[in-house]
Design a protein around this motif. Structure first.
Motif, PDB file in Angstrom:
ATOM      1  N   ASN A 128       0.774  -1.172   0.037  1.00  0.00           N
ATOM      2  CA  ASN A 128       0.017  -0.089   0.034  1.00  0.00           C
ATOM      3  C   ASN A 128       0.942   1.423   0.003  1.00  0.00           C
ATOM      4  N   ARG A 129       1.931   1.177  -0.345  1.00  0.00           N
ATOM      5  CA  ARG A 129       2.875   2.275  -0.424  1.00  0.00           C
ATOM      6  C   ARG A 129       3.601   2.057  -1.940  1.00  0.00           C
ATOM      7  N   SER A 130       3.086   1.377  -2.524  1.00  0.00           N
ATOM      8  CA  SER A 130       3.705   1.019  -4.140  1.00  0.00           C
ATOM      9  C   SER A 130       2.835   1.070  -5.126  1.00  0.00           C
ATOM     10  N   PHE A 131       1.794   1.986  -5.130  1.00  0.00           N
ATOM     11  CA  PHE A 131       0.869   2.205  -6.246  1.00  0.00           C
ATOM     12  C   PHE A 131       0.811   3.630  -6.889  1.00  0.00           C
ATOM     13  N   GLY A 132       2.214   4.358  -6.863  1.00  0.00           N
ATOM     14  CA  GLY A 132       2.555   5.456  -7.488  1.00  0.00           C
ATOM     15  C   GLY A 132       2.652   5.258  -8.974  1.00  0.00           C
ATOM     16  N   SER A 133       3.428   6.311  -9.484  1.00  0.00           N
ATOM     17  CA  SER A 133       3.482   6.116 -10.782  1.00  0.00           C
ATOM     18  C   SER A 133       4.450   5.019 -11.486  1.00  0.00           C
ATOM     19  N   THR A 134       5.405   4.516 -10.399  1.00  0.00           N
ATOM     20  CA  THR A 134       6.104   3.153 -10.575  1.00  0.00           C
ATOM     21  C   THR A 134       5.909   2.252  -9.668  1.00  0.00           C
ATOM     22  N   ALA A 135       5.040   1.309 -10.088  1.00  0.00           N
ATOM     23  CA  ALA A 135       4.650   0.276  -9.048  1.00  0.00           C
ATOM     24  C   ALA A 135       6.032  -0.556  -8.391  1.00  0.00           C
ATOM     25  N   ALA A 136       6.149  -0.582  -7.508  1.00  0.00           N
ATOM     26  CA  ALA A 136       7.295  -1.262  -6.853  1.00  0.00           C
ATOM     27  C   ALA A 136       7.228  -2.688  -6.230  1.00  0.00           C
ATOM     28  N   THR A 137       5.882  -3.137  -6.379  1.00  0.00           N
ATOM     29  CA  THR A 137       5.737  -4.355  -5.742  1.00  0.00           C
ATOM     30  C   THR A 137       5.042  -5.403  -6.966  1.00  0.00           C
ATOM     31  N   ASN A 138       5.216  -6.782  -6.979  1.00  0.00           N
ATOM     32  CA  ASN A 138       4.530  -7.575  -7.752  1.00  0.00           C
ATOM     33  C   ASN A 138       3.233  -7.472  -7.695  1.00  0.00           C
ATOM     34  N   GLU A 139       2.702  -7.337  -6.386  1.00  0.00           N
ATOM     35  CA  GLU A 139       1.174  -7.096  -6.009  1.00  0.00           C
ATOM     36  C   GLU A 139       0.583  -5.803  -6.794  1.00  0.00           C
ATOM     37  N   SER A 140       1.006  -4.831  -6.844  1.00  0.00           N
ATOM     38  CA  SER A 140       0.791  -3.428  -7.321  1.00  0.00           C
ATOM     39  C   SER A 140       0.704  -3.649  -8.587  1.00  0.00           C
ATOM     40  N   GLN A 253     -16.346  13.595  11.997  1.00  0.00           N
ATOM     41  CA  GLN A 253     -16.060  12.350  12.821  1.00  0.00           C
ATOM     42  C   GLN A 253     -16.004  11.101  11.887  1.00  0.00           C
ATOM     43  N   GLY A 254     -14.656  10.339  12.025  1.00  0.00           N
ATOM     44  CA  GLY A 254     -14.623   9.122  11.475  1.00  0.00           C
ATOM     45  C   GLY A 254     -13.957   9.247  10.017  1.00  0.00           C
ATOM     46  N   VAL A 255     -13.268  10.658   9.846  1.00  0.00           N
ATOM     47  CA  VAL A 255     -12.506  10.729   8.725  1.00  0.00           C
ATOM     48  C   VAL A 255     -11.243  11.100   9.021  1.00  0.00           C
ATOM     49  N   MET A 256     -10.096  10.667   8.111  1.00  0.00           N
ATOM     50  CA  MET A 256      -8.696  11.043   8.582  1.00  0.00           C
ATOM     51  C   MET A 256      -8.065  11.236   6.853  1.00  0.00           C
ATOM     52  N   PRO A 257      -7.713  12.507   6.897  1.00  0.00           N
ATOM     53  CA  PRO A 257      -7.105  12.982   5.460  1.00  0.00           C
ATOM     54  C   PRO A 257      -5.479  12.646   5.530  1.00  0.00           C
ATOM     55  N   VAL A 258      -5.001  12.169   4.475  1.00  0.00           N
ATOM     56  CA  VAL A 258      -3.697  11.795   4.102  1.00  0.00           C
ATOM     57  C   VAL A 258      -3.260  12.343   2.961  1.00  0.00           C
ATOM     58  N   PRO A 259      -2.121  12.542   2.663  1.00  0.00           N
ATOM     59  CA  PRO A 259      -1.540  12.791   1.086  1.00  0.00           C
ATOM     60  C   PRO A 259      -1.581  11.465   0.295  1.00  0.00           C
ATOM     61  N   VAL A 260      -2.572  10.980  -0.404  1.00  0.00           N
ATOM     62  CA  VAL A 260      -2.474   9.785  -1.034  1.00  0.00           C
ATOM     63  C   VAL A 260      -1.337   9.597  -2.025  1.00  0.00           C
ATOM     64  N   PRO A 261      -1.282  10.567  -2.970  1.00  0.00           N
ATOM     65  CA  PRO A 261      -0.486  10.599  -4.138  1.00  0.00           C
ATOM     66  C   PRO A 261       1.090  10.317  -3.553  1.00  0.00           C
ATOM     67  N   ALA A 262       1.172  11.094  -2.634  1.00  0.00           N
ATOM     68  CA  ALA A 262       2.744  10.928  -1.947  1.00  0.00           C
ATOM     69  C   ALA A 262       3.110   9.776  -1.287  1.00  0.00           C
ATOM     70  N   LEU A 263       2.112   9.020  -0.794  1.00  0.00           N
ATOM     71  CA  LEU A 263       2.203   7.909   0.037  1.00  0.00           C
ATOM     72  C   LEU A 263       2.214   6.367  -1.128  1.00  0.00           C
ATOM     73  N   GLY A 264       1.790   6.634  -2.289  1.00  0.00           N
ATOM     74  CA  GLY A 264       1.419   5.594  -3.293  1.00  0.00           C
ATOM     75  C   GLY A 264       0.397   4.527  -2.857  1.00  0.00           C
ATOM     76  N   MET A 265      -0.679   5.104  -2.284  1.00  0.00           N
ATOM     77  CA  MET A 265      -1.685   4.148  -1.572  1.00  0.00           C
ATOM     78  C   MET A 265      -2.578   3.634  -2.709  1.00  0.00           C
ATOM     79  N   CYS A 266      -3.151   2.478  -2.405  1.00  0.00           N
ATOM     80  CA  CYS A 266      -3.921   1.914  -3.429  1.00  0.00           C
ATOM     81  C   CYS A 266      -5.070   2.726  -4.028  1.00  0.00           C
ATOM     82  N   MET A 267      -5.766   3.201  -2.937  1.00  0.00           N
ATOM     83  CA  MET A 267      -6.884   4.200  -3.408  1.00  0.00           C
ATOM     84  C   MET A 267      -6.745   5.160  -4.241  1.00  0.00           C
ATOM     85  N   GLY A 268      -5.394   5.483  -4.579  1.00  0.00           N
ATOM     86  CA  GLY A 268      -4.982   6.459  -5.745  1.00  0.00           C
ATOM     87  C   GLY A 268      -4.665   5.741  -7.167  1.00  0.00           C
ATOM     88  N   ILE A 269      -5.162   4.570  -7.140  1.00  0.00           N
ATOM     89  CA  ILE A 269      -4.716   3.865  -8.717  1.00  0.00           C
ATOM     90  C   ILE A 269      -5.658   4.026  -9.518  1.00  0.00           C
TER      91      ILE A 269
END
Length: 326
Positions: A128-140, A253-269
């Motif tokens: 979940n840190r490998s879904f950026g512009s360059t996929a760094a894992t076999n899974e992503s 309540q129940g919402v957490m903001p994070v910088p998705v593109p910088a983290l390479g999260m799957c939700m940014g795929i």
């Protein structure tokens, strides 16, 4: 301490992993049995000592004119309800939502992690840190290639990535991460008790009404985590009404903001208009494994029902929305 792992240390870590459960029995078998209104497709194979087939489940009546919805689970293999919640959704959804949407579900992106109950993959990397512009894992890489090559969706409308935050994060994963990266820290992280949603702090419109709808749906089965005080200002800036007024504190309540593109999260795929990561604390004394699975399912249902009712770009089927999967 203070020295990052090399190849030797990563191999020692891999050799010490224990296989706790069966991907074949708990994930593949339910998928192969099938779901009404859906077809099962293998999109790749992950080889770690043995072969792990990777599956996506698609709407049977796929239509390029319909908006596309992606649901992913098991990016962190040990987060059980992300996998089982996706399967529960497939068992309950039938043909209802597929009349409006093309739906694709990848319920277990990291099957080796599922069997060993690990956050990382076999190379000690966080998928979940490998879904950026360059996929760094076999899974992503496998999932990204499949979506790009086999789907005709010019624009995905919605993507939900299903996760958990467990005691394992604090007592095993975080120390292992510090050891792997050669870092030293005495800080012990806190885990929010309840269900919450992670949204992209870099977007101009996180669709706060949609987030609130999902949280209200989840409230039918379990409790919502409190907002972190450090996130309130960011959320107030993101979640404003059309006239610029701040939406009520209950919406935060129940919402957490994070910088998705910088983290390479799957939700940014994807380029989805509606996207979020779900989180629930399965070790809370207030929940059970079954409740966690239901909470994941309810978040999906609440999100899709909101889009069907309020998104003006959706051409609804002739029948009115007349059901709730509570």
């Amino acid at each position: 301490p203070g020295i990052p792992w090399g190849t030797k240390e990563k191999q020692e870590w891999f050799n010490s992993r224990v296989y706790y459960r069966s991907y074949q029995e708990e994930v593949v078998k339910p998928l192969i049995m099938g779901f009404e209104g859906f077809t099962v497709h293998q999109y790749g194979t992950l080889h770690v000592i043995k072969n792990y087939p990777l599956y996506v489940v698609k709407s049977k009546n796929w239509d390029d004119e319909k908006p596309c919805v992606l649901i992913t689970g098991g990016v962190h293999g040990y987060e059980t309800s992300g996998v089982q919640g996706a399967i529960l959704f497939l068992q309950r959804a039938d043909n209802y939502f597929s009349q409006t949407f093309n739906i694709a579900v990848a319920p277990c992106v990291n099957p080796w992690g599922y069997e060993t109950m690990e956050r990382w993959n076999a190379q000690a990397m966080d998928p979940n840190r490998s879904f950026g512009s360059t996929a760094a894992t076999n899974e992503s890489r496998a999932l990204k290639q499949y979506l790009q090559q086999h789907f005709s969706c010019a624009k995905w409308l919605c993507h939900l990535d299903l996760h958990e935050t467990t005691d394992f994060d604090k007592f095993e994963f975080r120390p292992a991460q510090l050891a792997r990266d050669g870092e030293i820290s005495n800080q012990v992280g806190t885990i929010l008790d309840g269900f919450y949603l992670v949204t992209d702090s870099t977007t101009s419109n996180p669709q706060c009404g949609w987030l609130k709808s999902m949280l209200n749906s989840v409230r039918k089965v379990t409790h919502i985590a409190p907002v972190r005080s450090s996130d309130i200002l960011t959320l107030q800036q993101l979640c404003t009404g059309p006239d610029g007024t701040v939406i009520g504190e209950d919406a935060l309540q129940g919402v957490m903001p994070v910088p998705v593109p910088a983290l390479g999260m799957c939700m940014g795929i994807t380029n989805a208009k509606y996207k979020a990561t779900t989180e629930i604390y399965p070790d809370s004394p207030r929940v059970t494994a079954q409740l966690c699975n239901q909470a994941q399912m309810m978040s999906i249902l609440g999100g899709l029902e909101y889009i069907m009712q309020y998104d003006k770009e959706i051409l609804l089927p002739s029948h009115a929305i007349q059901t709730s999967f509570a």
